[in-house]
Design a protein around this motif. Sequence first.
Motif, PDB file in Angstrom:
ATOM      1  N   PHE A   1      -5.760 -12.148  -9.310  1.00 46.47           N
ATOM      2  CA  PHE A   1      -5.087 -11.471 -10.421  1.00 46.47           C
ATOM      3  C   PHE A   1      -6.036 -11.149 -11.562  1.00 46.47           C
ATOM      4  CE2 PHE A   1      -2.872 -11.817 -14.512  1.00 46.47           C
ATOM      5  CZ  PHE A   1      -2.016 -10.740 -14.395  1.00 46.47           C
ATOM      6  N   ARG A   2      -6.774 -12.144 -12.015  1.00 40.17           N
ATOM      7  CA  ARG A   2      -7.650 -11.978 -13.172  1.00 40.17           C
ATOM      8  C   ARG A   2      -8.724 -10.925 -12.927  1.00 40.17           C
ATOM      9  NH1 ARG A   2     -10.103 -16.948 -16.526  1.00 40.17           N
ATOM     10  NH2 ARG A   2      -7.954 -17.520 -16.249  1.00 40.17           N
ATOM     11  N   GLU A   3      -9.410 -11.033 -11.821  1.00 43.65           N
ATOM     12  CA  GLU A   3     -10.488 -10.087 -11.515  1.00 43.65           C
ATOM     13  C   GLU A   3      -9.955  -8.680 -11.268  1.00 43.65           C
ATOM     14  OE1 GLU A   3     -13.757 -10.654 -11.867  1.00 43.65           O
ATOM     15  OE2 GLU A   3     -13.096 -12.603 -12.604  1.00 43.65           O
TER      16      GLU A   3
ATOM     17  N   ARG B   1      -9.361  -3.101 -13.366  1.00 41.67           N
ATOM     18  CA  ARG B   1      -8.473  -2.011 -13.793  1.00 41.67           C
ATOM     19  C   ARG B   1      -8.751  -1.611 -15.243  1.00 41.67           C
ATOM     20  NH1 ARG B   1      -3.979  -5.426 -11.191  1.00 41.67           N
ATOM     21  NH2 ARG B   1      -3.806  -4.514  -9.125  1.00 41.67           N
ATOM     22  N   ILE B   2      -8.900  -2.591 -16.111  1.00 32.80           N
ATOM     23  CA  ILE B   2      -9.148  -2.317 -17.530  1.00 32.80           C
ATOM     24  C   ILE B   2     -10.490  -1.617 -17.710  1.00 32.80           C
ATOM     25  CG2 ILE B   2      -9.626  -3.408 -19.758  1.00 32.80           C
ATOM     26  CD1 ILE B   2      -7.490  -5.537 -18.950  1.00 32.80           C
ATOM     27  N   ARG B   3     -11.531  -2.139 -17.080  1.00 38.83           N
ATOM     28  CA  ARG B   3     -12.863  -1.533 -17.208  1.00 38.83           C
ATOM     29  C   ARG B   3     -12.860  -0.092 -16.706  1.00 38.83           C
ATOM     30  NH1 ARG B   3     -15.928  -5.176 -14.865  1.00 38.83           N
ATOM     31  NH2 ARG B   3     -15.637  -4.273 -12.811  1.00 38.83           N
TER      32      ARG B   3
ATOM     33  N   SER C   1      -2.497   0.146 -14.097  1.00 36.30           N
ATOM     34  CA  SER C   1      -1.315  -0.152 -13.286  1.00 36.30           C
ATOM     35  C   SER C   1      -0.821  -1.560 -13.578  1.00 36.30           C
ATOM     36  CB  SER C   1      -1.630   0.007 -11.797  1.00 36.30           C
ATOM     37  OG  SER C   1      -2.667  -0.854 -11.409  1.00 36.30           O
ATOM     38  N   ASP C   2       0.463  -1.741 -13.410  1.00 40.51           N
ATOM     39  CA  ASP C   2       1.066  -3.057 -13.642  1.00 40.51           C
ATOM     40  C   ASP C   2       0.487  -4.077 -12.676  1.00 40.51           C
ATOM     41  OD1 ASP C   2       2.763  -2.274 -15.687  1.00 40.51           O
ATOM     42  OD2 ASP C   2       4.330  -1.663 -14.296  1.00 40.51           O
TER      43      ASP C   2
ATOM     44  N   PRO D   1       0.144   4.582 -15.235  1.00 35.92           N
ATOM     45  CA  PRO D   1      -0.295   5.660 -14.352  1.00 35.92           C
ATOM     46  C   PRO D   1       0.900   6.476 -13.859  1.00 35.92           C
ATOM     47  CG  PRO D   1      -1.446   3.642 -13.832  1.00 35.92           C
ATOM     48  CD  PRO D   1      -0.368   3.281 -14.821  1.00 35.92           C
ATOM     49  N   GLY D   2       0.710   7.801 -13.865  1.00 35.71           N
ATOM     50  CA  GLY D   2       1.753   8.702 -13.424  1.00 35.71           C
ATOM     51  C   GLY D   2       2.620   9.223 -14.552  1.00 35.71           C
ATOM     52  N   SER D   3       2.512   8.645 -15.746  1.00 37.27           N
ATOM     53  CA  SER D   3       3.372   9.084 -16.848  1.00 37.27           C
ATOM     54  C   SER D   3       2.791  10.265 -17.627  1.00 37.27           C
ATOM     55  CB  SER D   3       3.667   7.926 -17.801  1.00 37.27           C
ATOM     56  OG  SER D   3       2.483   7.489 -18.416  1.00 37.27           O
TER      57      SER D   3
END
Length: 144
Positions: A75-77, A82-84, A61-62, A49-51
């Motif tokens: 972390f997992r959820e 984020r991916i979805r 995002s990281d 994000p931002g690039s």
Amino acid sequence: MFRERGRNVSGSLFERIRSESERRPCSPGIQQLRDSIKRNLHAVLNTRPGSCSSAPALGVSDAGEDDEEQRVLGFREAQIKRIRQCIEDYEPRISHVEVTAGALEENNPLALIFRIFAYVTLDDNEQLLEFNVHLDSNQHYKMD
């Protein structure tokens, strides 16, 4: 001494092009479409994000950047969410996106594999697609 060089004299260039395009199917096959979606998912998931100035929110995002979300969801959820969200925002050819996660290695709980399930419509038929993605040690998403 004029010799014909195997030219098709049955029609003009445009007629031959038109007849050639009529022989090929207009829509891509499911494998071609799947490969195209896979390439796009690889690109959008690995963009930070931002690039991208035209789409600043593009990418995932990281892990650890959004501490509040990670504290609430884990972390997992948080990564699943984020991916979805990234896929729903930047891959318009698929719908009904579901993302699940599992451990890639038993002794390393942070080595995750994500399974992405989504539907694509091809020739008025909905097809279920599945992609496997794992997060490597450099936080890059690798498509299987």
